[in-house]
Design a protein around this motif. Structure first.
Motif, PDB file in Angstrom:
ATOM      1  N   HIS A 109       2.268 -30.031 -95.005  1.00  0.00           N
ATOM      2  CA  HIS A 109       3.140 -29.912 -96.081  1.00  0.00           C
ATOM      3  C   HIS A 109       2.640 -30.820 -97.272  1.00  0.00           C
ATOM      4  O   HIS A 109       1.918 -31.798 -96.963  1.00  0.00           O
ATOM      5  CB  HIS A 109       4.349 -30.190 -95.884  1.00  0.00           C
ATOM      6  CG  HIS A 109       5.185 -29.215 -95.264  1.00  0.00           C
ATOM      7  ND1 HIS A 109       5.248 -29.253 -93.620  1.00  0.00           N
ATOM      8  CD2 HIS A 109       5.889 -27.848 -95.535  1.00  0.00           C
ATOM      9  CE1 HIS A 109       5.816 -27.982 -93.457  1.00  0.00           C
ATOM     10  NE2 HIS A 109       6.306 -27.314 -94.195  1.00  0.00           N
TER      11      HIS A 109
ATOM     12  N   ASP B 141      -0.038 -24.574-101.106  1.00  0.00           N
ATOM     13  CA  ASP B 141       0.976 -24.427-100.282  1.00  0.00           C
ATOM     14  C   ASP B 141       0.175 -23.802 -98.923  1.00  0.00           C
ATOM     15  O   ASP B 141      -0.232 -22.595 -98.782  1.00  0.00           O
ATOM     16  CB  ASP B 141       1.896 -23.030-100.815  1.00  0.00           C
ATOM     17  CG  ASP B 141       2.869 -23.879-101.827  1.00  0.00           C
ATOM     18  OD1 ASP B 141       2.896 -25.130-101.843  1.00  0.00           O
ATOM     19  OD2 ASP B 141       3.518 -23.164-102.183  1.00  0.00           O
ATOM     20  N   GLN B 142      -0.080 -24.639 -98.018  1.00  0.00           N
ATOM     21  CA  GLN B 142      -1.069 -24.271 -96.729  1.00  0.00           C
ATOM     22  C   GLN B 142      -0.190 -23.550 -95.798  1.00  0.00           C
ATOM     23  O   GLN B 142       1.073 -23.635 -95.521  1.00  0.00           O
ATOM     24  CB  GLN B 142      -1.251 -25.747 -96.055  1.00  0.00           C
ATOM     25  CG  GLN B 142      -2.767 -25.556 -95.292  1.00  0.00           C
ATOM     26  CD  GLN B 142      -3.435 -26.883 -95.241  1.00  0.00           C
ATOM     27  OE1 GLN B 142      -3.183 -27.671 -95.806  1.00  0.00           O
ATOM     28  NE2 GLN B 142      -4.133 -26.840 -94.211  1.00  0.00           N
ATOM     29  N   ASP B 143      -0.955 -22.770 -95.149  1.00  0.00           N
ATOM     30  CA  ASP B 143      -0.216 -21.855 -93.865  1.00  0.00           C
ATOM     31  C   ASP B 143      -0.111 -22.734 -92.798  1.00  0.00           C
ATOM     32  O   ASP B 143      -0.983 -23.171 -91.906  1.00  0.00           O
ATOM     33  CB  ASP B 143      -1.385 -20.771 -93.493  1.00  0.00           C
ATOM     34  CG  ASP B 143      -0.776 -19.837 -92.400  1.00  0.00           C
ATOM     35  OD1 ASP B 143       0.137 -20.295 -91.750  1.00  0.00           O
ATOM     36  OD2 ASP B 143      -1.158 -18.606 -92.358  1.00  0.00           O
ATOM     37  N   GLN B 144       1.133 -23.237 -92.669  1.00  0.00           N
ATOM     38  CA  GLN B 144       1.623 -24.170 -91.474  1.00  0.00           C
ATOM     39  C   GLN B 144       1.126 -23.476 -90.154  1.00  0.00           C
ATOM     40  O   GLN B 144       0.789 -24.513 -89.253  1.00  0.00           O
ATOM     41  CB  GLN B 144       2.793 -24.510 -91.506  1.00  0.00           C
ATOM     42  CG  GLN B 144       3.552 -25.080 -92.870  1.00  0.00           C
ATOM     43  CD  GLN B 144       2.741 -26.260 -93.309  1.00  0.00           C
ATOM     44  OE1 GLN B 144       2.631 -27.294 -92.489  1.00  0.00           O
ATOM     45  NE2 GLN B 144       2.212 -26.363 -94.466  1.00  0.00           N
ATOM     46  N   ALA B 145       1.402 -22.356 -89.921  1.00  0.00           N
ATOM     47  CA  ALA B 145       1.175 -21.802 -88.434  1.00  0.00           C
ATOM     48  C   ALA B 145      -0.359 -22.039 -88.225  1.00  0.00           C
ATOM     49  O   ALA B 145      -0.743 -22.277 -87.065  1.00  0.00           O
ATOM     50  CB  ALA B 145       1.606 -20.544 -88.488  1.00  0.00           C
ATOM     51  N   ALA B 146      -0.985 -21.493 -89.038  1.00  0.00           N
ATOM     52  CA  ALA B 146      -2.700 -21.599 -89.006  1.00  0.00           C
ATOM     53  C   ALA B 146      -3.183 -23.044 -88.889  1.00  0.00           C
ATOM     54  O   ALA B 146      -3.877 -23.319 -87.796  1.00  0.00           O
ATOM     55  CB  ALA B 146      -3.319 -20.975 -90.006  1.00  0.00           C
TER      56      ALA B 146
ATOM     57  N   THR C 231       7.052 -26.116-102.136  1.00  0.00           N
ATOM     58  CA  THR C 231       5.838 -25.467-102.670  1.00  0.00           C
ATOM     59  C   THR C 231       5.538 -26.544-104.023  1.00  0.00           C
ATOM     60  O   THR C 231       6.098 -27.234-104.455  1.00  0.00           O
ATOM     61  CB  THR C 231       6.486 -24.138-103.351  1.00  0.00           C
ATOM     62  OG1 THR C 231       5.429 -23.241-104.146  1.00  0.00           O
ATOM     63  CG2 THR C 231       7.646 -24.474-104.377  1.00  0.00           C
TER      64      THR C 231
END
Length: 538
Positions: free
Chosen positions: A490, A464-469, A512
């Motif tokens: 995603h 589950d990657q940090d989308q903002a980063a 997720t």
């Protein structure tokens, strides 16, 4: 393998002595029909020869319970045939748990899920040399039809699978729904996108690489790889594939639709090129050759592919072609086995001597594209073909493991694409969605658009990657890569509805992969039109 599927005309044609000798030798090793992707008559010759060469045993040994723990699968569909796969493995993470003798496995194909009307059946030998895997080439089927199949062995019955043949070679009217998947790392998440994929009911799943990961077990992972190290031996790779095959969502999707597969790097060793490992100082040439040999054999044993893919030591035949009537020609590439070693500099990436495909595969691809009768010419490439310029502002910085590291060959292909009808490249590897126009010359932003590429996101790799980063890192690069249309991190897959006039595409994502359940949604909708090259956002 014995089978009852061929017509009288097919049986009459199965007398070519050279083909009988070739397939007889193969069948003794494989215990299955070594049928190739050949014209119908030649394929019938192959099936008949293998049938006579590998008779079924009449007395099976006592077998343990739980023979079908790894499920069933089908693949490489043709208008009159499809490969049916299973592997007998009552103890899947410990070598399989089968007695070291050949075992006869019956397979059945029916018009209905309750098997009231069998249309094809036969017996295959599951041999210990191939981990008691079965690759039954069910022939004599009708084009464009849905079928159900199952296996029987030792009084046990496998789960039921559903499959579909390709349309008649001259069919023009039918649309096709394809799901594009890649990159499923067991340790980084559950394979939850497959549950949504199954609900979307594709006709075909195209998997373009990284079916397993060769990484060491990490105890802090969501779920932990089996073993104590990376796989190196045949038993190691068999256990790693078996672990992945126990995932319930993956099993269910394999049973739901036929798959066309190819491998990338993690099925062997990260970023390997030809017979050069990622770390040559730690793996000698001979040691890596043995590792490739083991990895390719385990790959064949666990994939629903024809016996033409049986490895010959550290070599395996995986590039191949499928025609879906006059609608689609699907060219499946092998971008690992024949490539030059990766460049490490910008000037090295522009070396005209470097090749991704090798001379023979390059000629095969161009010949298939030029002669194609299809409305859409699809190229399954394990790695991204469009440019990724990682340097902000002036200058270029490329990702050398992808086609950017093989600039001369990629640019020559882009020039050829101008003469190809509706080229559409479907790729993986990157662990995120990247959808692009393909340009004749990526160095010139005003260059002609010659096609479209969809780089599919991962099933689970990256977690589950940090989308903002992610967007802080990648959004500033869009100005240097104006051919990008969608960039997203995603997890999920891509879904294509390919029709005569257009291709409708959906980026399907899940919220997720860190739990068994996930909510799916459409992140983006796009279209590729037959009268206008490139990708268009909807």
């Amino acid at each position: 393998m014995s089978a009852d599927c061929l017509s009288a005309d097919d049986r009459a044609r199965s007398t070519h002595p050279a083909r009988r000798r070739f397939l007889a030798g193969s069948a003794l090793v494989l215990g299955a029909a070594a049928t190739a992707q050949l014209p119908f008559a030649d394929r019938a010759d192959a099936v008949a020869a293998a049938r006579s060469a590998a008779p079924a045993r009449s007395h099976a040994p006592a077998l343990p319970a739980g023979l079908f723990t790894l499920g069933v699968a089908s693949g490489d569909p043709l208008p009159d045939a499809v490969v049916l796969w299973t592997r007998l493995a009552p103890d899947p993470l410990n070598g399989g748990g089968m007695p070291a003798v050949p075992v006869a496995v019956e397979w059945q194909v029916a018009d209905d899920s309750r098997f009231r009307k069998l249309v094809c059946h036969g017996t295959a030998q599951a041999v210990p040399e191939l981990a008691h895997s079965v690759h039954a080439d069910a022939t004599g089927l009708q084009p464009g039809r849905q079928y159900w199949y199952r296996f029987r062995c030792g009084g046990q019955i496998s789960p039921v699978g559903r499959t579909r043949t390709a349309p008649h070679p001259l069919a023009v009217g039918r649309s096709l729904r394809i799901a594009l998947a890649s990159c499923q790392n067991w340790q980084q998440g559950f394979f939850t996108p497959y549950a949504d994929m199954r609900a979307q009911d594709p006709d075909l799943v195209l998997f373009v690489g990284d079916y397993i990961y060769e990484s060491k077990p990490v105890s802090s992972s969501v779920r932990v790889h089996e073993g104590t190290d990376e796989p190196y031996s045949l038993v190691d790779y068999r256990n790693r594939y078996a672990q992945y095959r126990t995932d319930p969502d993956l099993q269910a999707m394999h049973a739901h639709a036929p798959w066309v597969v190819t491998f990338d790097d993690h099925e062997v060793d990260n970023d390997y090129a030809g017979q050069v490992p990622q770390d040559p100082s730690k793996q000698s040439h001979d040691a890596f050759g043995r590792r490739i040999t083991a990895a390719y054999q385990a790959y064949y044993e666990h994939m629903p592919v024809r016996a033409t893919a049986v490895p010959d030591g550290p070599h395996i035949q995986m590039y191949r072609r499928f025609d879906y009537g006059r609608l689609i020609r699907l060219n499946v590439l092998d971008t690992r086995q024949f490539r030059s070693n990766q460049a490490t500099t910008q000037s090295g990436a522009q070396d005209p001597k470097l090749t991704m495909l090798g001379a023979a595969q390059h000629r095969w691809l161009l010949d298939g594209l030029r002669r194609s009768p299809a409305r859409w010419n699809v190229i399954a490439s394990q790695i991204m073909m469009a440019e990724t310029d990682l340097q902000l502002g002036t200058g270029k910085l490329w990702y050398y493991d992808a086609w950017d590291g093989y600039q001369a060959e990629r640019n020559a292909l882009m020039a050829q694409f101008q003469q190809v009808r509706n080229p559409l490249v479907l790729s993986g590897d990157r662990h995120f969605t990247m959808i692009s126009d393909l340009k004749k010359d990526f160095a010139e932003p005003s260059s002609a658009v010659v096609g479209a590429e969809f780089v599919g996101t991962s099933i689970s790799s990256g977690g589950d990657q940090d989308q903002a980063a992610f967007h802080r890192q990648w959004d500033p690069l869009k100005a240097d890569n104006p051919h990008w249309k969608v960039v997203d991190a995603h997890r999920g897959y891509h879904l294509f509805d390919i029709g005569h006039e257009s291709v409708g595409a959906q980026v399907r994502v899940v919220d997720t992969v860190l739990s068994h359940k996930a909510t799916a949604s459409t992140q983006a909708r796009l279209q590729v039109r037959s009268d206008r090259p490139g990708v268009h956002l909807l």
